[in-house]
Design an enzyme around this catalytic site. Sequence first.
Site, PDB file in Angstrom:
ATOM      1  N   LYS A  76       1.388  -1.655  -0.205  1.00  0.00           N
ATOM      2  CA  LYS A  76      -0.103  -0.254  -0.469  1.00  0.00           C
ATOM      3  C   LYS A  76       1.160   1.547   0.028  1.00  0.00           C
ATOM      4  O   LYS A  76       1.867   1.134   0.566  1.00  0.00           O
ATOM      5  CB  LYS A  76      -0.780   0.185   1.367  1.00  0.00           C
ATOM      6  CG  LYS A  76      -1.785   1.630   1.309  1.00  0.00           C
ATOM      7  CD  LYS A  76      -2.720   0.829   2.546  1.00  0.00           C
ATOM      8  CE  LYS A  76      -3.934   1.903   2.811  1.00  0.00           C
ATOM      9  NZ  LYS A  76      -4.758   1.641   3.785  1.00  0.00           N
ATOM     10  N   SER A 151      -9.960   1.893   2.990  1.00  0.00           N
ATOM     11  CA  SER A 151      -8.705   2.751   1.731  1.00  0.00           C
ATOM     12  C   SER A 151      -8.011   2.135   1.566  1.00  0.00           C
ATOM     13  O   SER A 151      -7.011   2.299   0.226  1.00  0.00           O
ATOM     14  CB  SER A 151      -8.414   4.039   2.923  1.00  0.00           C
ATOM     15  OG  SER A 151      -7.248   2.879   3.941  1.00  0.00           O
ATOM     16  N   SER A 175     -10.011   0.022   7.110  1.00  0.00           N
ATOM     17  CA  SER A 175      -9.207  -0.631   5.812  1.00  0.00           C
ATOM     18  C   SER A 175      -8.810  -2.025   4.978  1.00  0.00           C
ATOM     19  O   SER A 175      -8.197  -1.423   4.125  1.00  0.00           O
ATOM     20  CB  SER A 175      -8.565   1.113   5.500  1.00  0.00           C
ATOM     21  OG  SER A 175      -9.053   1.716   5.197  1.00  0.00           O
TER      22      SER A 175
HETATM   23  N1  GLN Z   1     -13.168   4.621   6.959  1.00  0.00           N
HETATM   24  C1  GLN Z   1     -12.292   5.032   7.961  1.00  0.00           C
HETATM   25  C2  GLN Z   1     -12.066   6.389   7.877  1.00  0.00           C
HETATM   26  O1  GLN Z   1     -12.223   6.446   7.018  1.00  0.00           O
HETATM   27  C3  GLN Z   1     -11.054   3.996   8.031  1.00  0.00           C
HETATM   28  C4  GLN Z   1     -10.551   4.158   6.783  1.00  0.00           C
HETATM   29  C5  GLN Z   1      -8.982   3.270   7.196  1.00  0.00           C
HETATM   30  O2  GLN Z   1      -9.235   2.559   7.993  1.00  0.00           O
HETATM   31  N2  GLN Z   1      -7.577   3.499   6.943  1.00  0.00           N
HETATM   32  O3  GLN Z   1     -11.477   6.692   8.794  1.00  0.00           O
END
Ligand code: GLN
Length: 483
Positions: A76, A151, A175
């Site tokens: 990532k 994400s 995410s």
């Molecule tokens: N959807 C969550 C956020 O936007 C989690 C994102 C994540 O785990 N990086 O904060």
Amino acid sequence: MHHMTLAEIARGLADKKFSSEELTKALLARIAQLDPQLNSFISLTEELALSQAKAADARRANGESGALLGAPIAHKDLFCTQGIRTSCGSKMLDNFKAPYDATVVAKLAAAGTVTLGKTNMDEFAMGSANESSHYGPVKNPWNLEHVPGGSSGGSAAAVAARLLPAATATDTGGSIRQPAAFTNLTGLKPTYGRVSRWGMIAYASSLDQGGPLARTAEDCAILLQGMAGFDPNDSTSIDEPVPDYSASLNGSLQGLRIGVPKEYFSAGLDPRIAELVHNSVKALEKLGAVIKEISLPNMQHAIPAYYVIAPAEASSNLSRFDGVRFGYRCENPENLVDLYKRSRGEGFGAEVQRRIMVGAYALSAGYYDAYYLKAQKIRRLVKNDFMAAFNEVDIILGPTTPNPAWKLGAKNSDPVAEYLEDVYTITANLAGLPGLSMPAGFVDGLPVGVQLLAPYFQEGRLLNVAHQYQLHTDWHTRTPQGF
Ligand code: GLN
């Protein structure tokens, strides 16, 4: 070749059926051919990949072995990679080449992995759809009109489309698990502190945790083995021995107590997903597990608490991007304040700016007690709920997401609608617990995930349950059409 799992690749390499170099070339060609449809990569690292593959082949020829020796993966794009663009999905870091490798990257490289590239992601890991990336949205290989989740959407789409067997990802509020659910993968968020955050660009430091995304629990065990462990460079890394995760896969589920929280089955849950969750419960019961209804009474407060704490930490973490030290700098600043304002205003996208504003507001003198402090108290209540539940059960099971993957753009005008989709995943981050999502069926041709949660450092138990489930089901083997 591209259908092989990490475990199969390790066997093939050990048996000299193919070399890491051959495999790497085949996958790079596949990425070049198919990724334009998905946009799952921000950067490809062909040269690095080929040199790592050759080095891994040489190590094998010298008698070395190892499950990850010669295994192609991707990172990532928030894991720092020395000399390679590390963008975090943001225009702010489009020109940033990290001066060092993240601990996770270094550990996996030492284990012999081959880095094919850096995967697309929501900007600064903020999002549940992978639509906020500066490099454009990622498409879901199961239906190119739908989001892959976020994400870590790039890692998920690439692995689901068989562009590579596994990838690293991070999970601040879901995410790893949510994109796993949306793309028919197995994804594991480890206990907070299990995997080093050093060199992982911070979003919300008390919640962020790196982990594996793969097609099977067996592969998650292999990749986690290479990622986990104490790191003196990360002050929240925990000095606990790392168990042999692959050895934990084969335990019997006889007598395993599985708790199913009644709060999970509220009106917000798609009834078709509820049915698939019940089917997975029945399958595990057949394997000897004992099912018990439990309660997590404070779950309803978790989303508002998370969406105060995460932006608060983000507003602090992202203050380092000021146009001076690294990253984007605006053209012709008039003075220092103009430099700050325009560098940040032009370098950050809309969702990141929204979070910075919410976080700065929640931390401001007049509102700190009302928002940030209250959210921290709720965080403790959420943790206490889990501690009480784990006195009665060994594993908690439920849906990973309330709905399957939505259409690209469907929630763009309503950020809160997207936040609500995180309802089942964020509690594990608030409490620091490990969680895993595994494939459990389909709704309208789109994959559905079941989430398992376990007590601290019981990643092996999660992998054990998921592996046993995968030995008796074939959801995880389904392949998206065209890939
Ligand atoms: N959807 C969550 C956020 O936007 C989690 C994102 C994540 O785990 N990086 O904060």
